[in-house]
Design a protein around this motif. Sequence first.
Motif, short mmCIF file in Angstrom:
data_model
loop_
_atom_site.label_atom_id
_atom_site.label_comp_id
_atom_site.label_asym_id
_atom_site.label_seq_id
_atom_site.Cartn_x
_atom_site.Cartn_y
_atom_site.Cartn_z
N ASN A 18 0.86 -1.17 0.00
CA ASN A 18 0.00 0.00 0.00
C ASN A 18 0.89 1.22 0.00
N PRO A 19 0.34 2.42 -0.33
CA PRO A 19 1.19 3.62 -0.34
C PRO A 19 1.49 4.16 1.05
N PHE A 20 1.86 3.29 1.95
CA PHE A 20 2.26 3.67 3.31
C PHE A 20 3.72 3.28 3.49
N THR A 21 4.46 4.14 4.16
CA THR A 21 5.83 3.81 4.56
C THR A 21 5.78 3.11 5.93
N PRO A 22 6.88 2.47 6.34
CA PRO A 22 6.92 1.91 7.70
C PRO A 22 6.61 2.97 8.76
N THR A 27 3.00 5.30 12.77
CA THR A 27 2.20 6.45 13.23
C THR A 27 0.76 6.01 13.49
N LEU A 28 0.23 5.21 12.59
CA LEU A 28 -1.15 4.72 12.76
C LEU A 28 -1.26 3.86 14.02
N GLY A 29 -0.30 2.94 14.21
CA GLY A 29 -0.34 2.08 15.40
C GLY A 29 -0.30 2.90 16.68
N ALA A 30 0.55 3.94 16.69
CA ALA A 30 0.63 4.79 17.88
C ALA A 30 -0.64 5.61 18.05
N ALA A 31 -1.19 6.09 16.95
CA ALA A 31 -2.38 6.94 17.01
C ALA A 31 -3.57 6.19 17.62
#
Length: 248
Positions: A18-22, A27-31
């Motif tokens: 997907n167009p996501f970087t590590p 960031t998503l996991g922390a959010a």
Amino acid sequence: MDIPRIFNVTESAHRIHNPFTPEKLATLGAALRLETGTRVLDLGSGSGEMLCTWARDHGVVGTGIDLSRLFTEQAKLRAAELGVADRVEFIHGDAAGYVSDEKVGVAACLGATWIGGGVAGTIALLAQSLRPGGIILIGEPYWRQLPPTEEVAKGCLAGSISDFLMLPELLASFGRLGYDVVEMVLADQDSWDRYEAAKWLTMRRWLEANPDDEFAIEVRAQLTSEPERYAAYTREYLGWGVFALMRR
Ligand code: SAH
């Protein structure tokens, strides 16, 4: 049972499909302020990077289901590499209609909403596995700029302009389905490059290793045309994001 071969070739070196970087995945996991032991279900889990890194970083446990045999094998290897093989499980199979036995705190489908027949159907499917108060994650494209013509939409590999919404409308559509949008992390053009441009070197290396494969003609054609198509269309017009939803 597997996905079309072209994806198993072009994305064989991707950890995130997907167009996501590590960094964005982290960031998503922390959010989401995940608590240790939170159960996560991931439909279309690809090579398992979300589950494996969140198990390492936040102590989540969970299951991923993916139709690609190759990606599922890579996910198992990644779990072992990160020392989380006892916390995450990867199943090779069709995730359409999949409902978990045990209810989960996070039910996700990132970049594979055709599994439920579109965004609304995928939310309804994920909701069947979700415990009360849980979070649904949907990864989905939207238009950064509205394509001026249907030709431009097709250049983005969309079927038509109506396949996707602009970001405000996409967010509003979640509300109409009865969900609050409680977080979001968006791709940007640089993270799109990591997804798309990474395929080009993979294709080039694959062609060098497999010159006589009957599939080489198709891979060669893609490598020749993709950089220009991507720069002209997808990179300019298509956004992508992961949206965290909670039932109102
Ligand atoms: N969520 C992952 C992968 C996204 S790419 C990530 O972000 O990295 C889309 C994924 O959906 C691919 O891994 C593909 O193999 C998988 N897929 C496609 N159709 C599927 C189906 N019917 N059931 C399960 N997985 C499917």
